[in-house]
Write a protein that holds these residues in place. Structure first.
Motif, PDB file in Angstrom:
ATOM      1  N   THR A  75       0.851  -1.191   0.000  1.00  0.00           N
ATOM      2  CA  THR A  75       0.000   0.000   0.000  1.00  0.00           C
ATOM      3  C   THR A  75       0.889   1.243   0.000  1.00  0.00           C
ATOM      4  OG1 THR A  75      -0.169   0.218   2.415  1.00  0.00           O
ATOM      5  CG2 THR A  75      -1.762  -1.240   1.317  1.00  0.00           C
ATOM      6  N   VAL A  76       0.380   2.306  -0.614  1.00  0.00           N
ATOM      7  CA  VAL A  76       1.123   3.565  -0.665  1.00  0.00           C
ATOM      8  C   VAL A  76       0.182   4.679  -0.225  1.00  0.00           C
ATOM      9  CG1 VAL A  76       2.426   5.170  -2.112  1.00  0.00           C
ATOM     10  CG2 VAL A  76       2.526   2.706  -2.590  1.00  0.00           C
ATOM     11  N   GLY A  77       0.556   5.365   0.849  1.00  0.00           N
ATOM     12  CA  GLY A  77      -0.293   6.442   1.357  1.00  0.00           C
ATOM     13  C   GLY A  77       0.503   7.451   2.151  1.00  0.00           C
ATOM     14  N   LEU A  78      -0.194   8.452   2.646  1.00  0.00           N
ATOM     15  CA  LEU A  78       0.461   9.506   3.415  1.00  0.00           C
ATOM     16  C   LEU A  78       0.696   9.128   4.869  1.00  0.00           C
ATOM     17  CD1 LEU A  78      -1.330  12.736   2.159  1.00  0.00           C
ATOM     18  CD2 LEU A  78       1.004  11.991   1.710  1.00  0.00           C
ATOM     19  N   ALA A  79      -0.122   8.215   5.380  1.00  0.00           N
ATOM     20  CA  ALA A  79      -0.068   7.877   6.804  1.00  0.00           C
ATOM     21  C   ALA A  79       1.286   7.281   7.180  1.00  0.00           C
ATOM     22  CB  ALA A  79      -1.175   6.886   7.139  1.00  0.00           C
ATOM     23  N   ASP A  80       1.701   7.555   8.403  1.00  0.00           N
ATOM     24  CA  ASP A  80       2.948   7.026   8.934  1.00  0.00           C
ATOM     25  C   ASP A  80       2.845   5.504   9.041  1.00  0.00           C
ATOM     26  OD1 ASP A  80       5.227   6.340  10.344  1.00  0.00           O
ATOM     27  OD2 ASP A  80       4.825   7.665  12.039  1.00  0.00           O
ATOM     28  N   VAL A  81       3.701   4.808   8.328  1.00  0.00           N
ATOM     29  CA  VAL A  81       3.643   3.340   8.294  1.00  0.00           C
ATOM     30  C   VAL A  81       4.260   2.701   9.538  1.00  0.00           C
ATOM     31  CG1 VAL A  81       3.555   3.266   5.781  1.00  0.00           C
ATOM     32  CG2 VAL A  81       5.771   3.156   6.921  1.00  0.00           C
ATOM     33  N   GLN A  82       4.822   3.528  10.419  1.00  0.00           N
ATOM     34  CA  GLN A  82       5.341   3.014  11.684  1.00  0.00           C
ATOM     35  C   GLN A  82       4.268   3.059  12.776  1.00  0.00           C
ATOM     36  OE1 GLN A  82       8.334   1.599  11.606  1.00  0.00           O
ATOM     37  NE2 GLN A  82       8.441   2.242   9.479  1.00  0.00           N
ATOM     38  N   ASP A  83       3.144   3.691  12.494  1.00  0.00           N
ATOM     39  CA  ASP A  83       2.057   3.838  13.452  1.00  0.00           C
ATOM     40  C   ASP A  83       1.111   2.637  13.313  1.00  0.00           C
ATOM     41  OD1 ASP A  83      -0.585   4.564  14.491  1.00  0.00           O
ATOM     42  OD2 ASP A  83       0.215   6.593  14.704  1.00  0.00           O
ATOM     43  N   LYS A  84       1.038   1.810  14.356  1.00  0.00           N
ATOM     44  CA  LYS A  84       0.235   0.587  14.304  1.00  0.00           C
ATOM     45  C   LYS A  84      -1.240   0.880  14.044  1.00  0.00           C
ATOM     46  CE  LYS A  84      -0.799  -3.666  16.883  1.00  0.00           C
ATOM     47  NZ  LYS A  84      -1.701  -4.074  15.880  1.00  0.00           N
ATOM     48  N   LYS A 142      -8.579  13.618  20.358  1.00  0.00           N
ATOM     49  CA  LYS A 142      -9.172  12.726  19.356  1.00  0.00           C
ATOM     50  C   LYS A 142      -8.382  12.726  18.040  1.00  0.00           C
ATOM     51  CE  LYS A 142     -13.647  12.292  21.178  1.00  0.00           C
ATOM     52  NZ  LYS A 142     -14.853  11.602  20.953  1.00  0.00           N
ATOM     53  N   LYS A 143      -7.365  13.551  17.957  1.00  0.00           N
ATOM     54  CA  LYS A 143      -6.548  13.617  16.737  1.00  0.00           C
ATOM     55  C   LYS A 143      -5.441  12.579  16.826  1.00  0.00           C
ATOM     56  CE  LYS A 143      -7.330  18.548  16.001  1.00  0.00           C
ATOM     57  NZ  LYS A 143      -6.733  19.881  16.096  1.00  0.00           N
ATOM     58  N   ASN A 144      -5.512  11.577  15.947  1.00  0.00           N
ATOM     59  CA  ASN A 144      -4.441  10.588  15.907  1.00  0.00           C
ATOM     60  C   ASN A 144      -3.312  11.112  15.019  1.00  0.00           C
ATOM     61  OD1 ASN A 144      -5.235  10.130  13.234  1.00  0.00           O
ATOM     62  ND2 ASN A 144      -6.370   8.276  13.733  1.00  0.00           N
ATOM     63  N   ALA A 145      -2.253  10.339  14.884  1.00  0.00           N
ATOM     64  CA  ALA A 145      -1.082  10.775  14.113  1.00  0.00           C
ATOM     65  C   ALA A 145      -1.449  11.068  12.663  1.00  0.00           C
ATOM     66  CB  ALA A 145       0.004   9.712  14.181  1.00  0.00           C
ATOM     67  N   VAL A 147      -4.374  12.089  11.435  1.00  0.00           N
ATOM     68  CA  VAL A 147      -5.141  13.335  11.370  1.00  0.00           C
ATOM     69  C   VAL A 147      -4.216  14.538  11.547  1.00  0.00           C
ATOM     70  CG1 VAL A 147      -6.904  14.716  12.551  1.00  0.00           C
ATOM     71  CG2 VAL A 147      -7.329  12.301  12.067  1.00  0.00           C
ATOM     72  N   ARG A 148      -3.305  14.453  12.525  1.00  0.00           N
ATOM     73  CA  ARG A 148      -2.375  15.565  12.736  1.00  0.00           C
ATOM     74  C   ARG A 148      -1.489  15.793  11.517  1.00  0.00           C
ATOM     75  NH1 ARG A 148      -2.452  13.380  17.839  1.00  0.00           N
ATOM     76  NH2 ARG A 148      -0.543  12.205  17.568  1.00  0.00           N
ATOM     77  N   ALA A 149      -1.029  14.718  10.895  1.00  0.00           N
ATOM     78  CA  ALA A 149      -0.193  14.841   9.695  1.00  0.00           C
ATOM     79  C   ALA A 149      -0.971  15.486   8.557  1.00  0.00           C
ATOM     80  CB  ALA A 149       0.329  13.474   9.283  1.00  0.00           C
ATOM     81  N   MET A 150      -2.237  15.102   8.403  1.00  0.00           N
ATOM     82  CA  MET A 150      -3.062  15.679   7.338  1.00  0.00           C
ATOM     83  C   MET A 150      -3.250  17.177   7.567  1.00  0.00           C
ATOM     84  SD  MET A 150      -6.616  16.328   6.222  1.00  0.00           S
ATOM     85  CE  MET A 150      -7.538  15.580   7.503  1.00  0.00           C
ATOM     86  N   ILE A 151      -3.469  17.578   8.798  1.00  0.00           N
ATOM     87  CA  ILE A 151      -3.641  18.996   9.120  1.00  0.00           C
ATOM     88  C   ILE A 151      -2.347  19.766   8.822  1.00  0.00           C
ATOM     89  CG2 ILE A 151      -3.976  20.635  11.025  1.00  0.00           C
ATOM     90  CD1 ILE A 151      -5.916  18.517  12.249  1.00  0.00           C
TER      91      ILE A 151
END
Length: 173
Positions: A75-84, A142-145, A147-151
């Protein structure tokens, strides 16, 4: 072992990974849009961008697989792949696209991609703006990693592409 790289890319980052992987392995790479039948292959490596809760092109690839074809999903996305939490959400999304018997024998990897808001279609730009506006209003707890990265990255150019992360997939094939 006859293998093929299939990719589903909307804006190009996933295609970049697929093409680099093809260069590293000597395997051919094709867009999922050009795939009709994969029964002749022993192994498929599917690179798919994460869009609206799904892996681009994955359903098409799964439908075309042979009964004993080994599937590897990257998968390829913006989310941190180290975040479970992020990877668990992605895996739950994949469960919606891949039947359990196939999923049981599938290896899944997660890569970080990129985004250039100026290149987004009107529809995707609108969706991201709505998500951003909703995310900004969330209470901090309520902001997970993700959501914070997207902001933090909203309306900018972000590139997390890391070709070294392909090593883990190379080891698998």
């Amino acid at each position: 072992m006859k293998s093929l790289i299939v990719y589903g890319s909307q804006y190009g980052t996933t295609k970049q990974y697929a093409e680099k992987f093809a260069e590293l392995t000597g395997l051919p790479a094709v867009s999922y849009e050009n795939v009709k039948d994969l029964k002749e292959y022993d192994q498929i490596v599917h690179f798919g961008g994460l869009y609206a809760g799904g892996v681009k092109g994955l359903k098409n690839t799964v439908k075309a697989l042979g009964e004993n074809t080994k599937l590897i999903i990257a998968t390829v996305g913006l989310a941190d792949v180290q975040d479970k939490e992020n990877t668990d959400n992605i895996k739950n999304s994949i469960k919606q696209q891949v039947p359990a018997p196939i999923l049981e024998r599938t290896k899944i990897f997660h890569l970080r991609g990129g985004i250039d808001y100026k290149k987004l279609s009107f529809k995707h730009r609108t969706m991201m703006t709505l998500l951003y506006n909703r995310a900004k209003k969330l209470p901090e707890e309520k902001k997970n990693a993700e959501v914070r990265a997207m902001i933090e990255t909203f309306n900018s150019v972000v590139d997390f592409v890391d070709y070294d992360s392909l090593t883990q997939i190379l080891k698998e094939i």
